[in-house]
Design an enzyme around this catalytic site. Structure first.
Site, PDB file in Angstrom:
ATOM      1  N   HIS A  12       0.849  -1.195   0.000  1.00 55.11           N
ATOM      2  CA  HIS A  12       0.000   0.000   0.000  1.00 55.11           C
ATOM      3  C   HIS A  12       0.879   1.238   0.000  1.00 55.11           C
ATOM      4  O   HIS A  12       1.947   1.243   0.609  1.00 55.11           O
ATOM      5  CB  HIS A  12      -0.898   0.015   1.251  1.00 55.11           C
ATOM      6  CG  HIS A  12      -2.055   0.944   1.105  1.00 55.11           C
ATOM      7  ND1 HIS A  12      -1.942   2.290   1.356  1.00 55.11           N
ATOM      8  CD2 HIS A  12      -3.315   0.737   0.669  1.00 55.11           C
ATOM      9  CE1 HIS A  12      -3.114   2.866   1.116  1.00 55.11           C
ATOM     10  NE2 HIS A  12      -3.953   1.961   0.692  1.00 55.11           N
TER      11      HIS A  12
ATOM     12  N   ASP B 161      -7.989  -5.223  -0.397  1.00 51.32           N
ATOM     13  CA  ASP B 161      -8.457  -6.088  -1.496  1.00 51.32           C
ATOM     14  C   ASP B 161      -8.141  -7.555  -1.289  1.00 51.32           C
ATOM     15  O   ASP B 161      -8.549  -8.395  -2.090  1.00 51.32           O
ATOM     16  CB  ASP B 161      -7.813  -5.610  -2.814  1.00 51.32           C
ATOM     17  CG  ASP B 161      -8.356  -4.247  -3.222  1.00 51.32           C
ATOM     18  OD1 ASP B 161      -7.544  -3.362  -3.557  1.00 51.32           O
ATOM     19  OD2 ASP B 161      -9.575  -4.073  -3.163  1.00 51.32           O
TER      20      ASP B 161
END
Ligand code: SDX
Length: 392
Positions: A271, A328
């Site tokens: 991320h 996700d």
């Protein structure tokens, strides 16, 4: 104008705006909407309440929420000609492409939503897209499943209507499954906003030219589609399925993810901001166990996912680069347990992110922010005179 221009690829160290909507602390894995923690909101609020909070800045009273929902219901019908656009798409069209096209097409059927300058005009455009977007989402899924297009009911709540429109079969009375309802509320809340991510920055830049709200949201949907962003939830399931088909050999895929020659990445990991656990991934991982258990669904890819996470968290390459599971990584496993097709996973992300996109667009417009127009450092040719084609 002679000022110093510094290039910051991917805007890794560039702030594009000031915002009062969402707070992230990447080092500590903290996420708050308008000061409320994501953990509390996911546990205690419902999705429409959180949408109101993000857009207008305060948790609504019952009266405010009822008025907001009634205004949304008054706008939850889509012009029937939109069905002709859906019919014109090939059956195997990716629903994200369909959704961004239909969302942009809403402008044609709602011209008053384009030049919005007053708060009232913005509110009218907001309740229109809050009402029509779930219809477009469910119609995208029903096209894939070859089911007739349908509508919600004024007797049902916002998320219950999403379920009814997505899952009901023509020959049966649809029953709201409370497990699915709670799981969807939680998933949509967890996806609702995430400060200046790629798709939200896209919505802000497109909206900064005073293009309409629907056009700005349509651009956000296109940005979200990419596998490095929201498209990752579909890519995660495809990766887990490939590992399962490959005999469940997670070590081979870990090696691929570290091979600099191989563009393969471990989807659902890493991320830009979180250099610790993504707090949303923690909540979704627990929910995945609960929902599959409650629904009596056995999905071997959940164990593969957990095995992959365990390996990555003890792997130097991943630990050094602070690569943790992100939002996700586990979400698709829950969507699949709800019988949502894998190509619809990113559409579900867009459904959750809609209120965040709206809130950020509204903040940018109310603050009368300037049009987004960055500079560059030119690295091309110096001046050279034109040469006629017969001289080249
Ligand atoms: C979302 O921004 C947001 O807030 C997004 C989001 C939201 O709510 O809006 O949180 C939603 O998009 C989550 C991310 C979903 N994407 C994926 O799961 C795709 C896989 N992840 C990556 O491609 C990547 O981690 C990003 C895109 C998420 C972040 O990329 P960055 O910040 O540009 O980092 P990078 O590509 O520069 O990687 C840094 C290093 C590199 O290695 P080195 O060159 O330093 O040796 O880490 C490596 C990368 O190769 N790396 C990975 C990896 N992610 C980064 N290596 C293997 N597998 C991965 N997943």
């Amino acid at each position: 104008t002679g000022g110093v221009i510094t290039i910051d690829p991917g805007f890794k160290n560039t702030g594009s705006c000031q915002s009062a909507i969402t707070f992230l602390n990447g080092e500590e894995g903290v996420l708050r909407y308008r000061g409320y923690s994501i953990e509390e909101l996911a546990e205690k609020a419902d999705f429409l309440e959180v949408a109101y909070l993000l857009i207008f800045g305060e948790l609504p009273t019952q009266e405010q929420l009822d008025k907001f929902y009634n205004d949304i219901l008054d706008n939850a019908i889509v012009d029937d000609d939109v069905k002709k656009i859906i019919d014109a798409f090939p059956k195997n069209a990716h629903p994200m492409g369909l959704l961004s096209s239909l969302t942009s097409a809403l402008t044609a059927f709602n011209p008053s939503s384009v030049n919005v300058d007053s708060e009232e005009e913005m509110y009218n455009a907001i309740v229109k897209i809050m009402g029509k977007f779930p219809v477009l989402v469910s119609w995208s899924m029903r096209k894939i499943k070859g089911l007739p297009l349908n509508y919600g009911s004024r007797k049902l709540g916002y998320v219950e209507n999403i379920m009814k429109m997505m899952f009901e079969k023509p020959n049966e009375e649809y029953e709201i499954n409370p497990i699915v309802k709670d799981a969807l509320d939680k998933l949509l809340i967890l996806h609702a906003d995430h400060e200046q991510n790629c798709s939200t920055s896209t919505v802000r830049v497109v909206g900064s030219s005073h293009a309409g709200l629907f056009a700005s949201i349509s651009a956000g949907i296109s940005a979200l589609w990419g596998p490095l962003h929201g498209g990752a939830n579909q890519a995660v399931l495809e990766m887990l399925e490939a590992i399962k088909a490959d005999g469940g050999d997670t070590k081979k895929y870990m090696a691929k993810a570290k091979d600099k020659e191989d563009p393969f990445r471990l989807m659902g990991f890493g991320h830009r901001v979180y250099k610790n656990f993504d707090p949303r991934a923690k909540i979704i991982k627990v929910a995945a166990d609960e929902v599959l258990d409650d629904l009596g669904v056995e999905d071997p890819v959940l164990d593969i996912a957990k095995g992959l996470e365990k390996e990555a968290l003890s792997d130097d390459y991943f630990v050094k680069r602070k690569l943790y599971p992100n939002v996700d990584f586990y979400s698709g496993i829950i969507y699949r347990a709800m019988d949502i097709p894998v190509e619809m996973f990113t559409v579900m992300f867009a459904l959750g992110r809609l209120p965040g996109w709206i809130a950020q667009w509204r903040e940018m417009r109310l603050r009368k922010e300037p049009i987004g127009r960055p500079r560059q450092v030119y690295t091309g040719e110096n001046y050279r005179p034109f040469v006629k084609i017969n001289k080249r």
